[in-house]
Enzyme design. Structure first.
Site, PDB file in Angstrom:
ATOM      1  N   LYS A 124      16.455  55.332 -43.895  1.00  0.00           N
ATOM      2  CA  LYS A 124      17.905  55.433 -43.712  1.00  0.00           C
ATOM      3  C   LYS A 124      18.304  56.909 -43.574  1.00  0.00           C
ATOM      4  O   LYS A 124      18.731  57.353 -42.529  1.00  0.00           O
ATOM      5  CB  LYS A 124      18.646  54.810 -44.892  1.00  0.00           C
ATOM      6  CG  LYS A 124      18.128  53.466 -45.346  1.00  0.00           C
ATOM      7  CD  LYS A 124      18.433  52.339 -44.389  1.00  0.00           C
ATOM      8  CE  LYS A 124      18.070  50.990 -45.006  1.00  0.00           C
ATOM      9  NZ  LYS A 124      18.394  49.850 -44.170  1.00  0.00           N
ATOM     10  N   TRP A 142      20.490  42.247 -51.096  1.00  0.00           N
ATOM     11  CA  TRP A 142      19.278  42.902 -51.589  1.00  0.00           C
ATOM     12  C   TRP A 142      19.172  42.811 -53.103  1.00  0.00           C
ATOM     13  O   TRP A 142      18.077  42.690 -53.659  1.00  0.00           O
ATOM     14  CB  TRP A 142      19.233  44.361 -51.113  1.00  0.00           C
ATOM     15  CG  TRP A 142      19.276  44.455 -49.617  1.00  0.00           C
ATOM     16  CD1 TRP A 142      20.217  45.066 -48.844  1.00  0.00           C
ATOM     17  CD2 TRP A 142      18.345  43.876 -48.690  1.00  0.00           C
ATOM     18  NE1 TRP A 142      19.942  44.911 -47.505  1.00  0.00           N
ATOM     19  CE2 TRP A 142      18.807  44.185 -47.377  1.00  0.00           C
ATOM     20  CE3 TRP A 142      17.180  43.120 -48.832  1.00  0.00           C
ATOM     21  CZ2 TRP A 142      18.130  43.768 -46.226  1.00  0.00           C
ATOM     22  CZ3 TRP A 142      16.509  42.701 -47.690  1.00  0.00           C
ATOM     23  CH2 TRP A 142      16.984  43.032 -46.415  1.00  0.00           C
ATOM     24  N   ASP A 152      18.374  50.686 -56.906  1.00  0.00           N
ATOM     25  CA  ASP A 152      17.915  50.586 -55.526  1.00  0.00           C
ATOM     26  C   ASP A 152      18.891  51.423 -54.706  1.00  0.00           C
ATOM     27  O   ASP A 152      20.030  51.030 -54.488  1.00  0.00           O
ATOM     28  CB  ASP A 152      17.927  49.124 -55.089  1.00  0.00           C
ATOM     29  CG  ASP A 152      17.746  48.930 -53.586  1.00  0.00           C
ATOM     30  OD1 ASP A 152      17.516  49.919 -52.874  1.00  0.00           O
ATOM     31  OD2 ASP A 152      17.848  47.775 -53.133  1.00  0.00           O
TER      32      ASP A 152
END
Length: 363
Positions: A198, A102, A174
Site C-alpha cells: 500500500k 479484514w 493490522d
C-alpha cells in the site's frame, strides 16, 4: 505513458523509487549482478536490509523496546500468526474489534487457536460498516491476551483517526492499508503489522514492529518459522527473506525521507483527502459517501453513484481518461479511490476535475 494509479493494493509506487530500481537492476553498485541475485547472507544485501530497518526506525522513532521484523505471507499470515503465538491454554481469549472485512478474517483465524471474543462490532443490519467505534463504546476484557483491531478498512473506507485505549492489555494492530500515512507513537503497540503493497513497496514483504518483551512471551511449542522471537533474534534473516521486495521498500523509505519525512507525507495525505471528500460533499445528490464523517478514511474513499450501471460507466470512463483502479471491491461494489502515499495532490485534482465533469454529463 503511466496512468494515475488509484489501485487499492498492490498500489502506486513513487516514480523515483522505481527509477532507482530500474537504474540498478542489472548491476547493483558495481557488483556485476542484480540485488535479487545476491545472497541474503552477503554483505552487499545485508547493507540494504539494515538500511531499510534503520530508515523505518528513524522515521517512526521506534524505541529500543521494539524491533522491526520482515516477514512474508501478508496480512492473512498475520491473522493466524498472532493468535498462534499469543493464545495459550492459560490465556485462550483475545478481544477483537470488528470494523470491516479484514478484521472479520482475523477473528476467523484466531478461532483455530483459542476462544477470541468480539468486543465490539460496528456492522450495520445491511452487513456493511460505515464507522469505527468511539472510545466510550469499548469494553475490553482485562484478562485478554491482547486486543486486535484494523486501523484502516479498505473495503468500506473507514479509519481509526484516534487509536483505542485498552489499558494494560497488549494492543495489536493490522495497519496494512494506512501504515506510514502519518507518524504515530509506536510504543503504544505490543505488535503491529502491515503488508508493504500500500504505502511501503511491492507485495511480497510484510513489516512487523513489535515489543521485544511481547515477542518473547510467544509460545515455544510452535514451529520456529512461525515464532516472532526467532525472526527477531536473527534480524529477519532466519530464512531467505524477500530480498527484492525489501530493497524496493528501502527505495520507498528513502523517497519518504527525501520528501521531508512523515510530517510532510501527512500534510500531503490530508490535503488529498480533503480535496476528494469536498468533491463528494459538493455533489452529495449524485455521489453517495456512506461513511460517517469522523470515520472517513484518508487512504480509501468509497462512494456510490445513483445506479450500478453508472458506477461501471464512471470506472470505465475514468480509465479512458488515464485513471486506473477506481472500481470498488467486488464484495461491496461502488467506486473506491485509494489515496496512498505515492498518489500526488495533482493526481487527486485530476480525479476531482473528472468527477465534476461526470456530474455535468451524467447527472
Amino acid at each position: 505513458m503511466r496512468v494515475i494509479n488509484f489501485n487499492p493494493g498492490p498500489a502506486a509506487m513513487p516514480l523515483p523509487a522505481l527509477e532507482r530500481a530500474r537504474d540498478e537492476l542489472l548491476d547493483f553498485q558495481g557488483s556485476g549482478m542484480s540485488i535479487m541475485e545476491h545472497s541474503h547472507r552477503g554483505k552487499v544485501y545485508e547493507a540494504v536490509h539494515d538500511e531499510a530497518i534503520a530508515l523505518l526506525t528513524q522515521m517512526l522513532d521506534i524505541p529500543a523496546t521494539h524491533q522491526v521484523v520482515f516477514l512474508t505471507g501478508g496480512a492473512h499470515q498475520q491473522f493466524a500468526q498472532v493468535p498462534m503465538n499469543f493464545l495459550t491454554p492459560a490465556h485462550p481469549s483475545a478481544d477483537y474489534f470488528l470494523t470491516g472485512g479484514w478484521s472479520e478474517k482475523a477473528l476467523e483465524e484466531a478461532r483455530f487457536y483459542g476462544t477470541p471474543r468480539v468486543a465490539i462490532t460496528t456492522q450495520g443490519p445491511d452487513k456493511r460498516y460505515t464507522r469505527v467505534p468511539t472510545q466510550a463504546e469499548l469494553r475490553v476484557d482485562p484478562s485478554a491476551a491482547y486486543v486486535h483491531f484494523t486501523s484502516n478498512n479498505t473495503l468500506f473506507g473507514t479509519q481509526w483517526h484516534t487509536f483505542p485505549e485498552v489499558g494494560d492489555v497488549p494492543l495489536v494492530a493490522d495497519m496494512c492499508s494506512d501504515f506510514l500515512w502519518r507518524k504515530f507513537d509506536v510504543s503504544r503497540f505490543a505488535l503491529l503489522y502491515a503488508g508493504a503493497q500500500k504505502n511501503l513497496g511491492p507485495s511480497g514483504v510484510t513489516v512487523v514492529v513489535a515489543s521485544k518483551e511481547f515477542m518473547a512471551r510467544g509460545r515455544q511449542d510452535i514451529p520456529k518459522v512461525f515464532r516472532y522471537s526467532v525472526h527477531a533474534e536473527n534480524n529477519s534473516l532466519y530464512n531467505t527473506p524477500p530480498t527484492l521486495a525489501i530493497y524496493l521498500a528501502r527505495n520507498v523509505l528513502a523517497w519518504i525521507r527525501d520528501l521531508g519525512g512523515l510530517d510532510a507525507v501527512e500534510r500531503r495525505n490530508r490535503e488529498k483527502a480533503a480535496l476528494l471528500y469536498a468533491a463528494l460533499d459538493r455533489h452529495a445528490g449524485f455521489y453517495r459517501a456512506p461513511v460517517e464523517r469522523d470515520s472517513r478514511s484518508a487512504m480509501n474513499a468509497v462512494f456510490y453513484l445513483p445506479t450500478e450501471a453508472l458506477d461501471a460507466t464512471f470506472a470505465a470512463e475514468a480509465l479512458k481518461a488515464g485513471m486506473a483502479g477506481l472500481k470498488g471491491h467486488r464484495s461491496v461494489g461502488g467506486i473506491r479511490a485509494s489515496l496512498y502515499n505515492a498518489v500526488s495532490v495533482e493526481d487527486v485534482r485530476a480525479l476531482v476535475s473528472f468527477m465534476d465533469h461526470f456530474v455535468k454529463t451524467h447527472g
